[in-house]
Design an enzyme around this catalytic site. Structure first.
Site, PDB file in Angstrom:
ATOM      1  N   HIS A   1     123.856  75.676  36.783  1.00  0.00           N
ATOM      2  CA  HIS A   1     123.973  76.798  37.798  1.00  0.00           C
ATOM      3  C   HIS A   1     124.046  78.072  36.538  1.00  0.00           C
ATOM      4  O   HIS A   1     123.509  79.502  36.540  1.00  0.00           O
ATOM      5  CB  HIS A   1     125.151  76.668  38.485  1.00  0.00           C
ATOM      6  CG  HIS A   1     126.188  77.826  39.212  1.00  0.00           C
ATOM      7  ND1 HIS A   1     125.095  77.855  40.415  1.00  0.00           N
ATOM      8  CD2 HIS A   1     126.780  78.968  38.891  1.00  0.00           C
ATOM      9  CE1 HIS A   1     126.249  79.746  40.984  1.00  0.00           C
ATOM     10  NE2 HIS A   1     126.875  80.015  39.767  1.00  0.00           N
TER      11      HIS A   1
ATOM     12  N   HIS B   1     120.811  78.684  35.296  1.00  0.00           N
ATOM     13  CA  HIS B   1     119.642  79.839  35.989  1.00  0.00           C
ATOM     14  C   HIS B   1     119.924  80.883  36.588  1.00  0.00           C
ATOM     15  O   HIS B   1     119.390  82.415  36.473  1.00  0.00           O
ATOM     16  CB  HIS B   1     120.136  78.734  37.452  1.00  0.00           C
ATOM     17  CG  HIS B   1     119.575  79.494  38.430  1.00  0.00           C
ATOM     18  ND1 HIS B   1     117.912  79.582  38.326  1.00  0.00           N
ATOM     19  CD2 HIS B   1     119.527  80.357  39.594  1.00  0.00           C
ATOM     20  CE1 HIS B   1     117.714  80.664  39.344  1.00  0.00           C
ATOM     21  NE2 HIS B   1     118.216  80.814  40.061  1.00  0.00           N
TER      22      HIS B   1
ATOM     23  N   LYS C   1     122.646  75.381  59.385  1.00  0.00           N
ATOM     24  CA  LYS C   1     122.561  75.520  58.269  1.00  0.00           C
ATOM     25  C   LYS C   1     121.531  74.759  57.552  1.00  0.00           C
ATOM     26  O   LYS C   1     121.071  75.245  56.676  1.00  0.00           O
ATOM     27  CB  LYS C   1     123.801  75.167  57.554  1.00  0.00           C
ATOM     28  CG  LYS C   1     124.638  74.087  58.468  1.00  0.00           C
ATOM     29  CD  LYS C   1     126.001  73.365  57.845  1.00  0.00           C
ATOM     30  CE  LYS C   1     126.612  72.500  58.293  1.00  0.00           C
ATOM     31  NZ  LYS C   1     126.423  72.723  59.999  1.00  0.00           N
TER      32      LYS C   1
END
Length: 308
Positions: free
Chosen positions: A142, A145, A199
């Site tokens: 994460h 990125h 979602k």
């Protein structure tokens, strides 16, 4: 070493777009690289140490405001990309960069700079994770990125601020409008959960986004007459392939194989997890949580960590 240095100076000083040379952060890649390194070091080292013996922050009102600002900011960038090229002016099959100083060409270059700037505002996503002690979301991939995105976009802005590859930024900002609006509503509390039942479709939209990105980029490779720089085409297409793969696994684990939810990976960047608490949101009633928000990477796929 002299040859390498001379090549670097020639690349930065003479081969970049002269229109953006004097813009903030554009004269050299080093300030951007330094910001990325500081971000990564804070999220993986300083932040966890600082929060080790402290109570997690809540930031409820801050997160509502932050997501609202990000929603409006993304909407404005999306509009500017449309008005500076993609709404009737640009060619979807092969669009070269307009390096002139015409109003529309300068508007596109200016929009590219603001998109580059938005990659820094997104650093706050991970900072909120750290300060709220959501350690399962702050995976190494994460951080990598988010940490490399400003640097990647810097090169595009420096050498090709416009043209074919800005289509990926157009799509990305459109998805961010919906995504940050979702997180804003989720951060407002349990009574608003009935309004964000969609979602699952947001994750599906993200998958469609990645397919459109690499399809739009790679078709240039089959058009020898198109003179758009191939390196940008390939680089962006690789991003599309990577995230399509990651999000496909996530989607199957969350929605196609619900019986495996307990083992489903969490923390994908932008992925909406059924089981985890929202990045910028709050739990509903006891035993029920708001979906996860702007997430992280593949670490969770490897570790199969349960959601805290």
């Amino acid at each position: 070493m002299t040859s390498i240095y001379n090549w670097y100076r020639d690349l930065i000083d003479n081969r970049g777009d002269p229109r953006v040379k004097d813009w903030p952060m554009m004269s050299s890649p080093w300030p951007t690289l330094a910001a990325c390194i500081i971000y990564a070091y804070f999220c993986k080292k300083i932040g966890p140490q600082m929060m080790a013996n402290r109570k997690a922050f809540e930031f409820r009102n801050v997160l509502i405001v932050y997501n609202f600002i990000q929603t409006v900011f993304s909407a404005w960038i999306f509009y500017e990309y449309l008005m500076s090229g993609w709404w009737g002016h640009y060619n979807f099959t092969c669009q070269l960069v307009d390096y002139s100083r015409s109003p529309i060409a300068m508007r596109m270059a200016n929009t590219c700079w603001w998109y580059y700037f938005s990659k820094f505002t997104e650093f706050a996503d991970t900072v909120f994770f750290v300060l709220r002690k959501k350690w399962n979301q702050v995976s190494t991939l994460h951080v990598i990125h988010h940490g490399i995105m400003p640097m990647s976009v810097w090169f595009g802005l420096k050498f090709a601020p416009g043209g074919h590859s800005t289509f990926f930024a157009l799509l990305n900002t459109f998805v961010h409008i919906i995504m940050y609006f979702y997180y804003m509503v989720s951060a407002m509390g349990p009574k608003y959960q009935k309004y964000i039942w969609w979602k699952k479709y947001l994750t599906a939209l993200q998958l469609v986004q990645f397919v459109m990105i690499f399809t739009h980029q790679l078709q240039v490779l089959f058009r020898p007459s198109c003179q758009y720089p191939r390196i940008f085409v390939i680089w962006i297409a690789m991003h599309g392939f990577l995230f399509l793969f990651l999000f496909s696994d996530f989607y199957k684990a969350q929605y196609i194989k619900p019986e495996k939810k307990a083992k489903a990976a969490t923390g994908l960047c932008m992925a909406i997890d059924e089981n985890s608490s929202a990045q910028n949101g709050y739990k509903q009633e006891e035993g029920s949580e708001v979906p996860s928000s702007y997430a992280s990477s593949t670490d969770a796929f490897v570790r199969r960590r349960p959601v805290s």
